[in-house]
Design a protein around this motif. Structure first.
Motif, PDB file in Angstrom:
ATOM      1  N   ILE A 169     -36.350  30.138  92.014  1.00 31.57           N
ATOM      2  CA  ILE A 169     -35.939  29.230  90.954  1.00 31.57           C
ATOM      3  C   ILE A 169     -36.960  29.322  89.827  1.00 31.57           C
ATOM      4  O   ILE A 169     -38.149  29.526  90.072  1.00 31.57           O
ATOM      5  CB  ILE A 169     -35.816  27.781  91.466  1.00 31.57           C
ATOM      6  CG1 ILE A 169     -35.189  26.876  90.415  1.00 31.57           C
ATOM      7  CG2 ILE A 169     -37.156  27.256  91.923  1.00 31.57           C
ATOM      8  CD1 ILE A 169     -34.823  25.492  90.934  1.00 31.57           C
ATOM      9  N   GLU A 170     -36.470  29.222  88.596  1.00 35.33           N
ATOM     10  CA  GLU A 170     -37.381  29.200  87.458  1.00 35.33           C
ATOM     11  C   GLU A 170     -37.809  27.753  87.230  1.00 35.33           C
ATOM     12  O   GLU A 170     -36.985  26.861  87.084  1.00 35.33           O
ATOM     13  CB  GLU A 170     -36.715  29.757  86.200  1.00 35.33           C
ATOM     14  CG  GLU A 170     -37.704  29.888  85.054  1.00 35.33           C
ATOM     15  CD  GLU A 170     -37.120  30.592  83.852  1.00 35.33           C
ATOM     16  OE1 GLU A 170     -37.564  30.275  82.737  1.00 35.33           O
ATOM     17  OE2 GLU A 170     -36.247  31.451  84.034  1.00 35.33           O
ATOM     18  N   TRP A 171     -39.111  27.519  87.203  1.00 33.10           N
ATOM     19  CA  TRP A 171     -39.656  26.175  87.066  1.00 33.10           C
ATOM     20  C   TRP A 171     -39.890  25.855  85.592  1.00 33.10           C
ATOM     21  O   TRP A 171     -39.770  26.724  84.727  1.00 33.10           O
ATOM     22  CB  TRP A 171     -40.947  26.067  87.873  1.00 33.10           C
ATOM     23  CG  TRP A 171     -41.442  24.677  88.071  1.00 33.10           C
ATOM     24  CD1 TRP A 171     -42.600  24.150  87.600  1.00 33.10           C
ATOM     25  CD2 TRP A 171     -40.811  23.613  88.789  1.00 33.10           C
ATOM     26  NE1 TRP A 171     -42.725  22.837  87.974  1.00 33.10           N
ATOM     27  CE2 TRP A 171     -41.626  22.482  88.703  1.00 33.10           C
ATOM     28  CE3 TRP A 171     -39.611  23.504  89.491  1.00 33.10           C
ATOM     29  CZ2 TRP A 171     -41.303  21.262  89.285  1.00 33.10           C
ATOM     30  CZ3 TRP A 171     -39.289  22.297  90.072  1.00 33.10           C
ATOM     31  CH2 TRP A 171     -40.132  21.206  89.968  1.00 33.10           C
ATOM     32  N   ASP A 172     -40.247  24.613  85.294  1.00 36.72           N
ATOM     33  CA  ASP A 172     -40.447  24.156  83.918  1.00 36.72           C
ATOM     34  C   ASP A 172     -41.522  24.935  83.163  1.00 36.72           C
ATOM     35  O   ASP A 172     -41.479  25.025  81.942  1.00 36.72           O
ATOM     36  CB  ASP A 172     -40.825  22.672  83.912  1.00 36.72           C
ATOM     37  CG  ASP A 172     -39.728  21.812  84.526  1.00 36.72           C
ATOM     38  OD1 ASP A 172     -38.564  22.252  84.537  1.00 36.72           O
ATOM     39  OD2 ASP A 172     -40.049  20.705  84.997  1.00 36.72           O
ATOM     40  N   ASP A 173     -42.477  25.494  83.897  1.00 41.39           N
ATOM     41  CA  ASP A 173     -43.557  26.236  83.250  1.00 41.39           C
ATOM     42  C   ASP A 173     -43.166  27.671  82.900  1.00 41.39           C
ATOM     43  O   ASP A 173     -43.977  28.432  82.383  1.00 41.39           O
ATOM     44  CB  ASP A 173     -44.809  26.223  84.125  1.00 41.39           C
ATOM     45  CG  ASP A 173     -44.612  26.901  85.470  1.00 41.39           C
ATOM     46  OD1 ASP A 173     -43.536  27.468  85.724  1.00 41.39           O
ATOM     47  OD2 ASP A 173     -45.560  26.848  86.289  1.00 41.39           O
ATOM     48  N   ASN A 206     -42.358  30.063  85.015  1.00 41.12           N
ATOM     49  CA  ASN A 206     -42.583  30.973  86.136  1.00 41.12           C
ATOM     50  C   ASN A 206     -41.476  30.842  87.167  1.00 41.12           C
ATOM     51  O   ASN A 206     -40.816  29.815  87.266  1.00 41.12           O
ATOM     52  CB  ASN A 206     -43.931  30.678  86.799  1.00 41.12           C
ATOM     53  CG  ASN A 206     -45.094  31.006  85.891  1.00 41.12           C
ATOM     54  OD1 ASN A 206     -45.063  31.984  85.163  1.00 41.12           O
ATOM     55  ND2 ASN A 206     -46.113  30.175  85.918  1.00 41.12           N
ATOM     56  N   THR A 207     -41.278  31.900  87.943  1.00 42.33           N
ATOM     57  CA  THR A 207     -40.292  31.906  89.017  1.00 42.33           C
ATOM     58  C   THR A 207     -41.014  31.743  90.341  1.00 42.33           C
ATOM     59  O   THR A 207     -41.990  32.444  90.619  1.00 42.33           O
ATOM     60  CB  THR A 207     -39.485  33.216  89.004  1.00 42.33           C
ATOM     61  OG1 THR A 207     -38.846  33.334  87.725  1.00 42.33           O
ATOM     62  CG2 THR A 207     -38.436  33.235  90.090  1.00 42.33           C
ATOM     63  N   TYR A 208     -40.519  30.800  91.164  1.00 45.13           N
ATOM     64  CA  TYR A 208     -41.137  30.493  92.453  1.00 45.13           C
ATOM     65  C   TYR A 208     -40.085  30.555  93.559  1.00 45.13           C
ATOM     66  O   TYR A 208     -38.893  30.350  93.301  1.00 45.13           O
ATOM     67  CB  TYR A 208     -41.738  29.080  92.436  1.00 45.13           C
ATOM     68  CG  TYR A 208     -42.825  28.890  91.422  1.00 45.13           C
ATOM     69  CD1 TYR A 208     -44.103  29.393  91.637  1.00 45.13           C
ATOM     70  CD2 TYR A 208     -42.587  28.207  90.237  1.00 45.13           C
ATOM     71  CE1 TYR A 208     -45.105  29.216  90.710  1.00 45.13           C
ATOM     72  CE2 TYR A 208     -43.584  28.020  89.303  1.00 45.13           C
ATOM     73  CZ  TYR A 208     -44.842  28.532  89.542  1.00 45.13           C
ATOM     74  OH  TYR A 208     -45.836  28.357  88.618  1.00 45.13           O
ATOM     75  N   PRO A 209     -40.509  30.798  94.818  1.00 44.94           N
ATOM     76  CA  PRO A 209     -39.571  30.714  95.938  1.00 44.94           C
ATOM     77  C   PRO A 209     -39.023  29.289  96.050  1.00 44.94           C
ATOM     78  O   PRO A 209     -39.728  28.320  95.772  1.00 44.94           O
ATOM     79  CB  PRO A 209     -40.428  31.061  97.157  1.00 44.94           C
ATOM     80  CG  PRO A 209     -41.616  31.779  96.610  1.00 44.94           C
ATOM     81  CD  PRO A 209     -41.831  31.229  95.243  1.00 44.94           C
ATOM     82  N   LEU A 210     -37.759  29.157  96.461  1.00 44.02           N
ATOM     83  CA  LEU A 210     -37.104  27.856  96.596  1.00 44.02           C
ATOM     84  C   LEU A 210     -36.855  27.572  98.068  1.00 44.02           C
ATOM     85  O   LEU A 210     -36.194  28.353  98.753  1.00 44.02           O
ATOM     86  CB  LEU A 210     -35.776  27.846  95.843  1.00 44.02           C
ATOM     87  CG  LEU A 210     -34.931  26.582  95.966  1.00 44.02           C
ATOM     88  CD1 LEU A 210     -35.649  25.401  95.327  1.00 44.02           C
ATOM     89  CD2 LEU A 210     -33.566  26.790  95.330  1.00 44.02           C
TER      90      LEU A 210
END
Length: 86
Positions: free
Chosen positions: A35-39, A41-45
């Motif tokens: 998922i793409e976060w508010d910052d 960057n893409t992180y595992p969900l």
């Protein structure tokens, strides 16, 4: 610490599947979903059924009490009946 025996401790996003609440934290858990976060960057969900947003201990009230278990939701989703209901 010994080299090569400890799991990687990275940033991940946890999502409460009942309420949609998401939070970014660090964990050793892995996921193929991202998922793409508010910052930006893409992180595992990692999807969880209960978080601090829906757990009665934190909220003071029972939310989603009639939601049912996984099997019940599956049966409802595909309009199926349990064998003992026939």
């Amino acid at each position: 610490m010994k080299e090569g025996i400890h799991p990687n401790y990275d940033k991940v996003v946890f999502q409460d599947t009942n309420s949609g609440y998401k939070f970014l934290t660090s964990s050793t858990m892995k996921s193929s979903e991202t998922i793409e976060w508010d910052d930006g960057n893409t992180y595992p969900l990692i999807k969880v059924e209960v978080s601090s947003d829906t757990h009665p201990f934190y909220t003071g009230v029972q939310k989603f009490a009639d939601r049912g278990g996984r099997a019940d939701r599956f049966m409802k989703k595909y309009n199926m009946k349990r064998p003992e209901e026939d």
